[in-house]
Design a protein around this motif. Structure first.
Motif, PDB file in Angstrom:
ATOM      1  N   LEU A 206       0.835  -1.200   0.000  1.00  0.00           N
ATOM      2  CA  LEU A 206       0.000   0.000   0.000  1.00  0.00           C
ATOM      3  C   LEU A 206       0.872   1.253   0.000  1.00  0.00           C
ATOM      4  O   LEU A 206       0.590   2.211  -0.725  1.00  0.00           O
ATOM      5  N   ALA A 207       1.928   1.233   0.795  1.00  0.00           N
ATOM      6  CA  ALA A 207       2.820   2.397   0.860  1.00  0.00           C
ATOM      7  C   ALA A 207       3.485   2.660  -0.481  1.00  0.00           C
ATOM      8  O   ALA A 207       3.715   3.817  -0.851  1.00  0.00           O
ATOM      9  N   GLU A 208       3.790   1.617  -1.228  1.00  0.00           N
ATOM     10  CA  GLU A 208       4.361   1.801  -2.571  1.00  0.00           C
ATOM     11  C   GLU A 208       3.362   2.504  -3.488  1.00  0.00           C
ATOM     12  O   GLU A 208       3.744   3.331  -4.333  1.00  0.00           O
ATOM     13  N   GLU A 209       2.094   2.174  -3.320  1.00  0.00           N
ATOM     14  CA  GLU A 209       1.045   2.870  -4.079  1.00  0.00           C
ATOM     15  C   GLU A 209       1.018   4.354  -3.703  1.00  0.00           C
ATOM     16  O   GLU A 209       0.939   5.235  -4.572  1.00  0.00           O
ATOM     17  N   TYR A 210       1.116   4.638  -2.401  1.00  0.00           N
ATOM     18  CA  TYR A 210       1.104   6.026  -1.942  1.00  0.00           C
ATOM     19  C   TYR A 210       2.344   6.774  -2.458  1.00  0.00           C
ATOM     20  O   TYR A 210       2.270   7.967  -2.782  1.00  0.00           O
ATOM     21  N   PHE A 211       3.452   6.066  -2.533  1.00  0.00           N
ATOM     22  CA  PHE A 211       4.711   6.650  -3.025  1.00  0.00           C
ATOM     23  C   PHE A 211       4.557   7.107  -4.472  1.00  0.00           C
ATOM     24  O   PHE A 211       4.931   8.237  -4.823  1.00  0.00           O
ATOM     25  N   ALA A 212       4.005   6.260  -5.302  1.00  0.00           N
ATOM     26  CA  ALA A 212       3.778   6.625  -6.705  1.00  0.00           C
ATOM     27  C   ALA A 212       2.833   7.824  -6.797  1.00  0.00           C
ATOM     28  O   ALA A 212       3.024   8.729  -7.626  1.00  0.00           O
ATOM     29  N   PHE A 213       1.831   7.836  -5.936  1.00  0.00           N
ATOM     30  CA  PHE A 213       0.882   8.949  -5.889  1.00  0.00           C
ATOM     31  C   PHE A 213       1.605  10.243  -5.505  1.00  0.00           C
ATOM     32  O   PHE A 213       1.355  11.309  -6.092  1.00  0.00           O
ATOM     33  N   ALA A 214       2.517  10.173  -4.537  1.00  0.00           N
ATOM     34  CA  ALA A 214       3.251  11.354  -4.082  1.00  0.00           C
ATOM     35  C   ALA A 214       4.121  11.929  -5.188  1.00  0.00           C
ATOM     36  O   ALA A 214       4.217  13.156  -5.345  1.00  0.00           O
ATOM     37  N   ILE A 215       4.767  11.070  -5.951  1.00  0.00           N
ATOM     38  CA  ILE A 215       5.605  11.542  -7.056  1.00  0.00           C
ATOM     39  C   ILE A 215       4.768  12.278  -8.088  1.00  0.00           C
ATOM     40  O   ILE A 215       5.133  13.370  -8.553  1.00  0.00           O
ATOM     41  N   GLU A 216       3.619  11.713  -8.443  1.00  0.00           N
ATOM     42  CA  GLU A 216       2.747  12.375  -9.410  1.00  0.00           C
ATOM     43  C   GLU A 216       2.197  13.687  -8.856  1.00  0.00           C
ATOM     44  O   GLU A 216       2.021  14.664  -9.593  1.00  0.00           O
ATOM     45  N   LEU A 217       1.941  13.715  -7.554  1.00  0.00           N
ATOM     46  CA  LEU A 217       1.444  14.926  -6.917  1.00  0.00           C
ATOM     47  C   LEU A 217       2.492  16.031  -6.964  1.00  0.00           C
ATOM     48  O   LEU A 217       2.183  17.196  -7.241  1.00  0.00           O
TER      49      LEU A 217
END
Length: 279
Positions: free
Chosen positions: A8-19
């Motif tokens: 799940l944290a890896e998903e959030y990480f990808a989201f943070a980069i795009e953000l």
């Protein structure tokens, strides 16, 4: 933390980069434009409309995608929200680290997005859209600058080190006296030099990429160094308290260094330990 949480944290990480990529153009466009400059705690503690708009954009995106997550942001706390770190998944955000640089068009500014879960720092994103530098790190997977792996300097000797630090925004004479006493002690250790980029995150990322051996500062906040701290660790460095112990994310002081030898040596020459109100 179990494997499912890490996924799940890896998903959030990808989201943070795009953000970070999303808000980058907001910062870059405003960087070259005229700005309305406001102040917070004092006349040298600056904030702009862009700081506020960038944080609002980030907060709305996180709340829309992950409504059960907690959020600690510089401008939200300045606006009166409590800075409370729990075991919940928590985003720790500085919309523009280096606001004074931003105001003066000095190109060391960054949006910082850190993520903490069960009080464990899991990833960090530090994006400087002016220089197009995207620093990223996920726990256990190394750190990158754009597509290049980061590695700290191999120097073990404080006497051959470049040190980063800042004076900060406070102009209280007693505070400044301690700041300058520390700088005098560090430069006389001796070290090769003391430099300042005007941004805690950029200073720490300079250590992560091997351009300096260490950074220390008192009086900054969790949003200044949460994201960058894990980047320097994943590049092979360390983060500790200024007295040499374990880093306390909410204690508002830090040493980030290329290795423990330099970090401990630096802590030993800091003569004025400063206790500030916790985040």
């Amino acid at each position: 933390m179990d494997s499912e949480d890490f996924q799940l944290a890896e998903e959030y990480f990808a989201f943070a980069i795009e953000l970070a990529k999303k808000v980058g153009p907001m910062i870059r466009d405003a960087f070259y434009s005229e700005k309305e400059i406001l102040t917070k705690s004092c006349t040298t503690d600056l904030v702009t409309e862009t700081d506020q708009n960038v944080e609002k954009t980030i907060l709305e995106a996180i709340k829309n995608s992950y409504p059960k997550h907690d959020f600690i942001g510089e401008e939200s706390v300045a606006g009166g929200l409590k800075c409370n770190l729990t075991d919940a998944p928590t985003w720790i955000v500085d919309p523009i680290d280096g606001t004074t640089n931003f105001v003066h068009r000095f190109p060391y500014v960054a949006v910082c997005i850190g993520f903490v879960w069960k009080k464990e720092r899991l990833f960090g994103v530090v994006y400087n859209p002016i220089l197009n530098e995207m620093f990223t790190a996920f726990k256990g997977k190394g750190a990158n600058l754009n597509d290049k792996k980061l590695k700290v300097s191999k120097e073990q000797d404080l006497g051959k080190s470049m040190i980063m630090t800042e004076c900060g925004s406070s102009r209280d004479p007693k505070h400044l006296d301690k700041i300058f006493k520390n700088m005098q002690s560090v430069i006389s250790a001796p070290v090769h030099a003391i430099h300042s980029l005007g941004s805690a995150a950029c200073n720490i990322c300079m250590v992560a990429q091997g351009g300096a051996e260490a950074y220390y500062e008192f009086g900054i906040h969790c949003w200044d160094y949460c994201a960058a701290g894990i980047i320097v660790e994943e590049a092979g460095g360390v983060v500790i308290d200024t007295q040499g112990g374990e880093l306390d994310l909410m204690r508002r002081r830090i040493i980030a260094a290329n290795n423990m030898s330099v970090a401990k040596s630096l802590s030993n020459v800091i003569v004025e330990q400063m206790e500030l109100p916790r985040d």
